[in-house]
Every structure is written in C-alpha cells, then in structure tokens.
Design a protein around this motif. Structure first.
Motif, PDB file in Angstrom:
ATOM      1  N   PRO A   7      47.062  29.640  59.365  1.00 20.15           N
ATOM      2  CA  PRO A   7      46.373  30.418  58.446  1.00 20.15           C
ATOM      3  C   PRO A   7      45.005  30.207  58.360  1.00 20.15           C
ATOM      4  CG  PRO A   7      48.345  29.050  57.712  1.00 20.15           C
ATOM      5  CD  PRO A   7      48.172  28.492  59.166  1.00 20.15           C
ATOM      6  N   GLN A   8      44.134  31.357  57.998  1.00 20.51           N
ATOM      7  CA  GLN A   8      42.789  30.968  57.847  1.00 20.51           C
ATOM      8  C   GLN A   8      42.732  31.144  56.426  1.00 20.51           C
ATOM      9  OE1 GLN A   8      41.527  34.275  60.355  1.00 20.51           O
ATOM     10  NE2 GLN A   8      41.066  33.122  62.066  1.00 20.51           N
ATOM     11  N   LEU A   9      41.843  30.085  55.773  1.00 18.32           N
ATOM     12  CA  LEU A   9      41.422  30.153  54.207  1.00 18.32           C
ATOM     13  C   LEU A   9      40.170  31.087  54.408  1.00 18.32           C
ATOM     14  CD1 LEU A   9      42.448  28.847  51.498  1.00 18.32           C
ATOM     15  CD2 LEU A   9      40.857  27.074  52.311  1.00 18.32           C
ATOM     16  N   ARG A  12      38.858  30.088  48.083  1.00 13.88           N
ATOM     17  CA  ARG A  12      39.503  29.452  47.371  1.00 13.88           C
ATOM     18  C   ARG A  12      41.032  30.022  47.271  1.00 13.88           C
ATOM     19  NH1 ARG A  12      38.161  26.817  41.515  1.00 13.88           N
ATOM     20  NH2 ARG A  12      39.933  25.461  41.468  1.00 13.88           N
ATOM     21  N   TYR A  13      41.094  31.289  46.828  1.00 14.03           N
ATOM     22  CA  TYR A  13      42.162  31.820  46.464  1.00 14.03           C
ATOM     23  C   TYR A  13      42.946  32.833  47.376  1.00 14.03           C
ATOM     24  CZ  TYR A  13      40.619  30.299  41.902  1.00 14.03           C
ATOM     25  OH  TYR A  13      40.012  29.551  40.976  1.00 14.03           O
ATOM     26  N   VAL A  15      43.747  33.756  51.707  1.00 17.05           N
ATOM     27  CA  VAL A  15      44.478  33.233  52.909  1.00 17.05           C
ATOM     28  C   VAL A  15      44.766  34.411  53.859  1.00 17.05           C
ATOM     29  CG1 VAL A  15      46.673  32.830  52.224  1.00 17.05           C
ATOM     30  CG2 VAL A  15      45.621  31.399  54.053  1.00 17.05           C
ATOM     31  N   ASP A  17      47.385  34.520  56.900  1.00 18.70           N
ATOM     32  CA  ASP A  17      48.356  33.991  57.451  1.00 18.70           C
ATOM     33  C   ASP A  17      49.095  34.842  58.482  1.00 18.70           C
ATOM     34  OD1 ASP A  17      50.671  32.463  58.492  1.00 18.70           O
ATOM     35  OD2 ASP A  17      50.840  31.314  56.491  1.00 18.70           O
ATOM     36  N   PRO A  25      45.157  39.539  54.548  1.00 14.23           N
ATOM     37  CA  PRO A  25      44.713  38.777  53.536  1.00 14.23           C
ATOM     38  C   PRO A  25      45.691  38.817  52.322  1.00 14.23           C
ATOM     39  CG  PRO A  25      42.747  39.713  54.494  1.00 14.23           C
ATOM     40  CD  PRO A  25      43.968  40.463  55.008  1.00 14.23           C
ATOM     41  N   ARG A  28      46.417  33.080  48.018  1.00 19.44           N
ATOM     42  CA  ARG A  28      47.231  31.961  48.475  1.00 19.44           C
ATOM     43  C   ARG A  28      48.546  31.541  47.560  1.00 19.44           C
ATOM     44  NH1 ARG A  28      43.471  26.460  48.981  1.00 19.44           N
ATOM     45  NH2 ARG A  28      44.843  25.364  50.341  1.00 19.44           N
ATOM     46  N   GLU A  65      37.148  36.807  43.168  1.00 17.43           N
ATOM     47  CA  GLU A  65      36.802  36.063  44.730  1.00 17.43           C
ATOM     48  C   GLU A  65      37.131  37.448  45.695  1.00 17.43           C
ATOM     49  OE1 GLU A  65      37.564  32.113  46.513  1.00 17.43           O
ATOM     50  OE2 GLU A  65      39.327  33.408  47.217  1.00 17.43           O
TER      51      GLU A  65
END
Length: 88
Positions: A7-9, A12-13, A15, A17, A25, A28, A65
C-alpha cells in the motif's frame, strides 16, 4: 504466486492499496474511494452531509486532504487538461 505492491500512503487519511478497490485511492481503513467523495464535493454537497452519507467513516480533515491532493494533482498536470486556447 504474483507479488503485489505494498500500500502507498498518499497522505494522513488517503492510501492506494492494490488489494483494495483495484488500487484506486481510498480513505484509510475504508473502501470509500476518494474520487466518489470528490464528486460529492464537486456536486456542492455540504461536507457534513458527505460525512453523514458515509456514516461517519470519513472526517472533514480527510475530505480537506482529498481536496488539497486534487488541487496539487491538477496544478502538477495542468498541461494534460488543456483542451485549446482561450478567446482573447
């Protein structure tokens, strides 16, 4: 057995995956796609209504975000969206 990317972050909220929603996207800890929420924002829904529609699974900070990341993506790739010259 095929190895998948981790998974790529993206914030903060948010991801991306590859094992969730085909790597699109998402927020999270959910399967809520960022694109769906941005569509709701674009449609003019109040953020409180968006949060309620997703039963509190996302927050206003998460929506903010997503908007910031969308803004950055647009600015970074503006040349890809140009459809022609503007009238003088």
């Amino acid at each position: 057995m095929e190895k998948t990317s981790p998974p790529q972050l993206l914030g903060r909220y948010i991801v991306a995956d590859p094992t969730i929603c085909h790597g699109k996207p998402t927020f999270r800890g959910t399967r809520i796609m960022v694109a769906d929420v941005l569509e709701q924002v674009a449609d003019g829904l109040a953020w409180e209504s968006i949060i309620e529609a997703w039963r509190g699974s996302i927050t206003d900070e998460a929506i903010a975000e997503a908007v910031r990341l969308a803004r950055r993506a647009l600015l970074d790739h503006v040349a890809e969206y140009i459809v022609g010259p503007t009238a003088a």
